[in-house]
Structures are given as C-alpha cells and as structure tokens.
Design a protein around this motif. Structure first.
Motif, short mmCIF file in Angstrom:
data_model
loop_
_atom_site.label_atom_id
_atom_site.label_comp_id
_atom_site.label_asym_id
_atom_site.label_seq_id
_atom_site.Cartn_x
_atom_site.Cartn_y
_atom_site.Cartn_z
N GLU A 1 -6.54 -33.30 143.50
CA GLU A 1 -7.27 -34.15 142.87
C GLU A 1 -6.91 -34.33 141.37
O GLU A 1 -6.75 -35.32 140.87
CB GLU A 1 -8.79 -33.52 142.69
N HIS A 2 -6.37 -33.14 140.75
CA HIS A 2 -5.83 -33.13 139.36
C HIS A 2 -4.83 -34.16 139.36
O HIS A 2 -4.72 -35.07 138.48
CB HIS A 2 -5.66 -32.04 138.82
N ARG B 1 -14.83 -39.37 145.37
CA ARG B 1 -15.11 -39.26 143.91
C ARG B 1 -13.81 -40.43 143.28
O ARG B 1 -14.33 -40.96 142.29
CB ARG B 1 -14.76 -37.81 143.35
N LEU B 2 -12.67 -40.18 143.51
CA LEU B 2 -11.64 -40.86 142.72
C LEU B 2 -11.94 -42.63 143.00
O LEU B 2 -11.44 -43.38 142.37
CB LEU B 2 -10.32 -40.50 143.24
N VAL C 1 -6.07 -45.37 146.73
CA VAL C 1 -6.30 -44.00 146.32
C VAL C 1 -6.09 -43.23 147.73
O VAL C 1 -5.69 -41.91 147.41
CB VAL C 1 -7.91 -44.04 146.21
N ILE D 1 -12.80 -35.78 147.68
CA ILE D 1 -12.10 -36.13 146.49
C ILE D 1 -11.72 -37.57 146.46
O ILE D 1 -11.98 -38.59 145.64
CB ILE D 1 -10.67 -35.26 146.23
N LYS E 1 -5.55 -38.05 140.17
CA LYS E 1 -6.32 -38.60 139.01
C LYS E 1 -5.51 -39.25 137.99
O LYS E 1 -5.59 -39.96 137.48
CB LYS E 1 -7.31 -37.39 138.38
N ALA F 1 -4.81 -42.89 137.05
CA ALA F 1 -5.15 -43.65 135.70
C ALA F 1 -4.09 -44.11 135.14
O ALA F 1 -4.14 -45.47 134.60
CB ALA F 1 -5.40 -42.46 134.74
N GLN G 1 -14.39 -43.44 140.77
CA GLN G 1 -14.05 -43.43 139.39
C GLN G 1 -13.12 -44.46 138.98
O GLN G 1 -13.11 -44.95 137.91
CB GLN G 1 -13.38 -42.04 139.28
N PHE G 2 -12.04 -44.67 140.11
CA PHE G 2 -11.23 -45.87 139.61
C PHE G 2 -11.50 -47.04 140.46
O PHE G 2 -10.98 -47.59 141.43
CB PHE G 2 -9.98 -45.43 140.27
#
Length: 71
Positions: A54-55, A16-17, A29, A13, A58, A62, A20-21
């Motif tokens: 993760e949700h 990935r994040l 993170v 996670i 994220k 954001a 993504q960010f």
C-alpha cells in the motif's frame, strides 16, 4: 476473529487507493499494486507485505496523479 488473507488485504488496498486517486483508472491502480506485490511477495517481511504494498503503490500513484493533473 477470522484471520484475513493476503488477497483480501490487497483487495481492500485497491479499493482505498482507487477512491483516493480518482483521476487514475482502476486498471492502473490494479497494475501498480500488482507490481508492488510481486516485488515483496515471498520476502521475509510476509506479515507486513500488504502495508508495504500500500505504501509503495500510494507513492507511485501520487506521481502518476501529478502527471495526469499537469497534462
């Protein structure tokens, strides 16, 4: 098939994040994921902890990314 550990899932996670960010530092993170993990660890939703972490992470990242872009 080998069962993955919770920490292995959390590491994925983070990877990935972080990708993504990209405007958010990796340490941020890591910190956000740890905050979300602590809130859920030990709860009766154990098999879903990594998905819930993760949700939530994220969504929090954001919000941080929007503030960074606006600054």
């Amino acid at each position: 098939m080998e069962k993955r550990t919770e920490r292995q899932n959390i590491h994925e996670i983070i990877e990935r994040l972080t990708a993504q960010f990209s405007l958010v530092t990796r340490s941020r993170v890591d910190h956000v994921i740890e905050l979300e993990y602590v809130k859920l660890n030990g709860r009766p939703v154990l098999q879903y902890v990594s998905n819930l972490v993760e949700h939530a992470a994220k969504a929090r990242l954001a919000r941080v990314a929007v503030v960074n872009v606006a600054a």
